[in-house]
Write a protein that holds these residues in place. Structure first.
Motif, PDB file in Angstrom:
ATOM      1  N   ASP A 153      13.358  27.928  15.352  1.00  0.00           N
ATOM      2  CA  ASP A 153      14.119  28.361  14.185  1.00  0.00           C
ATOM      3  C   ASP A 153      15.474  28.883  14.648  1.00  0.00           C
ATOM      4  N   GLU A 154      16.309  29.265  13.705  1.00  0.00           N
ATOM      5  CA  GLU A 154      17.717  29.547  14.000  1.00  0.00           C
ATOM      6  C   GLU A 154      17.993  30.941  14.561  1.00  0.00           C
ATOM      7  N   MET A 155      17.020  31.833  14.591  1.00  0.00           N
ATOM      8  CA  MET A 155      17.274  33.212  14.973  1.00  0.00           C
ATOM      9  C   MET A 155      17.993  33.362  16.317  1.00  0.00           C
ATOM     10  N   PRO A 156      17.496  32.766  17.417  1.00  0.00           N
ATOM     11  CA  PRO A 156      18.201  32.944  18.693  1.00  0.00           C
ATOM     12  C   PRO A 156      19.633  32.421  18.656  1.00  0.00           C
TER      13      PRO A 156
ATOM     14  N   LYS B  41      22.577  22.122  14.884  1.00  0.00           N
ATOM     15  CA  LYS B  41      22.404  21.072  13.877  1.00  0.00           C
ATOM     16  C   LYS B  41      21.957  19.761  14.520  1.00  0.00           C
ATOM     17  N   GLU B  42      22.528  19.454  15.687  1.00  0.00           N
ATOM     18  CA  GLU B  42      22.160  18.221  16.379  1.00  0.00           C
ATOM     19  C   GLU B  42      20.691  18.221  16.779  1.00  0.00           C
ATOM     20  N   LYS B  43      20.174  19.402  17.122  1.00  0.00           N
ATOM     21  CA  LYS B  43      18.779  19.517  17.549  1.00  0.00           C
ATOM     22  C   LYS B  43      17.824  19.689  16.371  1.00  0.00           C
TER      23      LYS B  43
ATOM     24  N   ARG C  52      15.186  24.364  12.715  1.00  0.00           N
ATOM     25  CA  ARG C  52      14.829  24.820  11.375  1.00  0.00           C
ATOM     26  C   ARG C  52      15.745  25.972  10.950  1.00  0.00           C
ATOM     27  N   SER C  53      16.331  25.845   9.762  1.00  0.00           N
ATOM     28  CA  SER C  53      17.315  26.844   9.326  1.00  0.00           C
ATOM     29  C   SER C  53      17.086  27.233   7.879  1.00  0.00           C
ATOM     30  N   ASP C  54      17.284  28.517   7.608  1.00  0.00           N
ATOM     31  CA  ASP C  54      17.261  29.014   6.231  1.00  0.00           C
ATOM     32  C   ASP C  54      18.673  29.197   5.689  1.00  0.00           C
TER      33      ASP C  54
END
Length: 658
Positions: free
Chosen positions: A341-344, A369-371, A374-376
């Motif tokens: 997910d996007e946290m790190p 984005k390329e990888k 998962r993003s909120d």
């Protein structure tokens, strides 16, 4: 991380400083749950069936009695019934209190709140209730975030011994803490002690958990710990874990370190939650050296750093400005599968952006984005905010449009970010579209939303719209920003919206915060210009010594000429009471107003009578004016007062000559 003036940033993502990492699994919840299990068995006096130490599987187990099997069948039927009232009518009589308590716990675990309340009411009405029943029901009311019902049930308990049962009291306090009613839990705790409660370790642990998010939580936690020690109770690993989390949330890494050492000195072996809490305390202050040492200590103790630990370590690196080391750790998180997910990525992006390295932050964003991480949408929030801060308005607007096309979900932080971007770009239509979306999704605007809009409306010179927004913000209970209010007051005064400017002043005045002294004089000038002299009088009267003499005299002159004649004497007394000496010109204007309206002769006589007691006398020109019109007010009375003033004036001059 601080919230920017734009109301965006990563506060929503990363704030709570320790909470997303430390409290995702709370080590102390196990003990609290266990206490209720003990409560259910001990208080109901239902014997625990234990296996013999050397259990022989060849032995034939004793069959259950028909009565026991009937009760088990009845319990199952009640739990599965679609008509609970009918099931209780048929089967309730055959069930014991401990059976009904088991059903309470079953409904509570399944979050069947309506059935839970219906069952509890039936138990009360039929006298099949125990202390464990109250404890379990109140606990589940807390989990359903219904502290009002929990308090209602607690207050309905008539038996004193039941009401001060520490299991029940702990459940009530836990219900309030869980619902964010920490102040209420502390007040109730003191009342419980007065009523005879003897707190146990769980009681203090429950209240300490509420200190984590409380504004002055650290100082309150110290009071509770001191009281716990005075009661000769021992601090266990759960309480130490909570204290470490409190220290982290209050940015007190040295105190957290001290508690960690004290815990180990007392023989308690720290687990991953204790390490995580202390690590978080280090990360908040960017103390990466301490953080590194702690992770090594953790490994030496045989514990393997998990996702929470490594992500918190990453936070320590970015806070300390170690961006290259942060990239290496991010790569390690990816290799371990901890960066799904996007946290790190958000941690690193936000730190880079706030360090002015916006393009480096954008590279991390593009890599994410390329990888297909998962993003909120929080990564978008960070980059849009960064572009806005860097003056890259077109990039911010473009990214906001990209988010709208890509995602079909919004939260308050994201909407604030996008509103800010569109405001910066001057896209009024897009701003209005975001506000409509906020209404459609029933997302309640916060303090940041209002401040973003007010600043934008002021920039566009839509001052009345800015005022309406400020009024709406105030009505929703959000505190106004003094600098923003001062600016809006000034602009409203310029467009002759005098009463609206005064309304802004009053919002600040009643916001329970200390106002800048200059604002009182600022609003006074606006009110005098708008001839709102009665309101101006209130400002002068309520702020003695805070307004300069020139501003006060300007107001006095305006009031003597145009103010309500019935308030002239009150105004003069207020000015004198503020420490400003009233000059003869002001008295002459006041007396001239009275002479022009003979019906106010009583007010003139009161003024002439008041003046000598304060050391004032009329000058010769004003005296002649009064004598010339003395027939209107009673020659004898006027002559007597003027003679008295003359004697005081003569005595005063004689004293000065000596």
């Amino acid at each position: 991380m601080e919230v920017s003036a734009l109301g965006v940033g990563v506060q929503h993502v990363l704030c709570c400083n320790s909470v997303p990492f430390i409290l995702s699994v709370t080590p102390w919840s196990t003990r609290v749950n266990t206490s209720h299990v003990c409560c259910a068995t001990t208080l109901d006096k239902e014997p625990l069936r234990r296996q013999p130490p050397n259990f022989d599987t060849r032995r034939v187990t004793r069959p259950h009695s028909k009565q026991y099997l009937a009760r088990q069948s009845a319990i199952l039927q009640v739990q599965q019934s679609s008509d609970l009232e009918s099931a209780l009518t048929r089967l309730g009589g055959s069930l014991k209190v401990q059976d009904l308590n088991a059903i309470i716990r079953h409904f509570g675990m399944l979050k069947r709140w309506h059935d839970l309340s219906q069952l509890f009411e039936w138990m009360q009405q039929n006298g099949k209730i125990s202390a464990s029943s109250y404890s379990s029901y109140i606990k589940f009311m807390g989990k359903s975030l219904n502290p009002v019902k929990a308090l209602e049930i607690y207050n309905s308990i008539q038996d004193e011994s039941t009401k001060k049962n520490f299991h029940i009291c702990n459940s009530v306090l836990g219900s309030l803490v869980r619902s964010g009613k920490f102040d209420g839990s502390i007040k109730l705790f003191h009342q419980m002690k007065q009523d005879g409660l003897t707190p146990d370790a769980v009681t203090y642990s429950t209240l300490l958990a509420g200190c984590i998010k409380f504004k002055h939580g650290y100082s309150k936690a110290l009071e509770l710990v001191q009281e716990l020690q005075n009661n000769e109770l021992q601090m266990d690993r759960v309480i130490y874990g909570t204290l470490l989390a409190i220290c982290a949330s209050n940015n007190k890494w040295e105190e957290a370190e001290s508690y960690f050492k004290q815990m180990k000195d007392e023989g308690h072996i720290p687990n991953e939650f204790h390490y995580s809490s202390l690590l978080n305390a280090y990360s908040i202050s960017g103390n990466y050296k301490k953080a590194d040492d702690l992770v090594q200590d953790m490994k030496s103790a045989g514990l393997v750093p998990n996702k929470v630990i490594l992500t918190t370590l990453l936070k320590a690196y970015v806070r300390g400005g170690l961006f290259e080391k942060s990239r290496e750790l991010l790569a390690e998180l990816e290799a371990l599968g901890y960066a799904e997910d996007e946290m790190p990525y958000c941690l690193l992006m936000d730190a880079l952006a706030k360090a002015g390295r916006i393009q480096d932050a954008k590279l991390v964003f593009d890599e994410m984005k390329e990888k297909s991480v998962r993003s909120d949408g929080y990564s978008y929030s960070i980059m849009i905010s960064a572009f806005c801060r860097g003056g890259l308005v077109d990039d911010a607007k473009q990214l906001a449009k990209d988010f709208e096309r890509t995602y079909d979900k919004y939260d308050l932080v994201m909407l604030n970010t996008m509103i800010c971007a569109y405001c910066r770009a001057g896209e009024m239509d897009s701003v209005m579209e975001m506000l409509r979306k906020m209404d459609e999704l029933k997302i309640i605007p916060d303090n940041n939303t209002f401040h973003i809009l007010i600043k934008y409306f002021c920039k566009e010179k839509l001052y009345m719209l800015a005022y309406k927004t400020m009024e709406d913000m105030h009505n929703k209970g959000y505190p106004p920003d003094e600098e923003l209010c001062s600016s809006l007051m000034f602009h409203l005064g310029k467009i002759r919206a005098y009463s609206e400017a005064y309304s802004i002043y009053n919002m600040l005045r009643y916001s329970k915060r200390t106002m800048c002294k200059a604002l009182h004089e600022k609003i006074l000038h606006i009110l005098v210009a708008g001839r709102l002299l009665k309101d101006a009088y209130v400002v002068v009267k309520d702020n003695p010594g805070l307004i300069s003499k020139p501003a006060t005299m300007k107001f006095a002159t305006a009031f003597m000429k145009l103010g309500n004649i019935n308030l002239i004497n009150d105004v003069l007394k207020a000015i004198d009471g503020s420490g400003c000496k009233i000059d003869q010109g002001i008295f002459q204007m006041a007396i001239s107003r009275y002479i022009s309206d003979p019906d106010k002769k009583d007010l003139l006589l009161q003024l002439l009578q008041w003046m000598p007691a304060q050391g004032y006398t009329v000058d010769s020109s004003t005296r002649n004016l009064i004598l010339k019109n003395s027939h209107l007010f009673g020659r004898h009375h006027i002559a007597e007062m003027l003679s008295k003033q003359h004697m005081i004036s003569k005595a005063s001059k004689s004293t000065k000559d000596k």
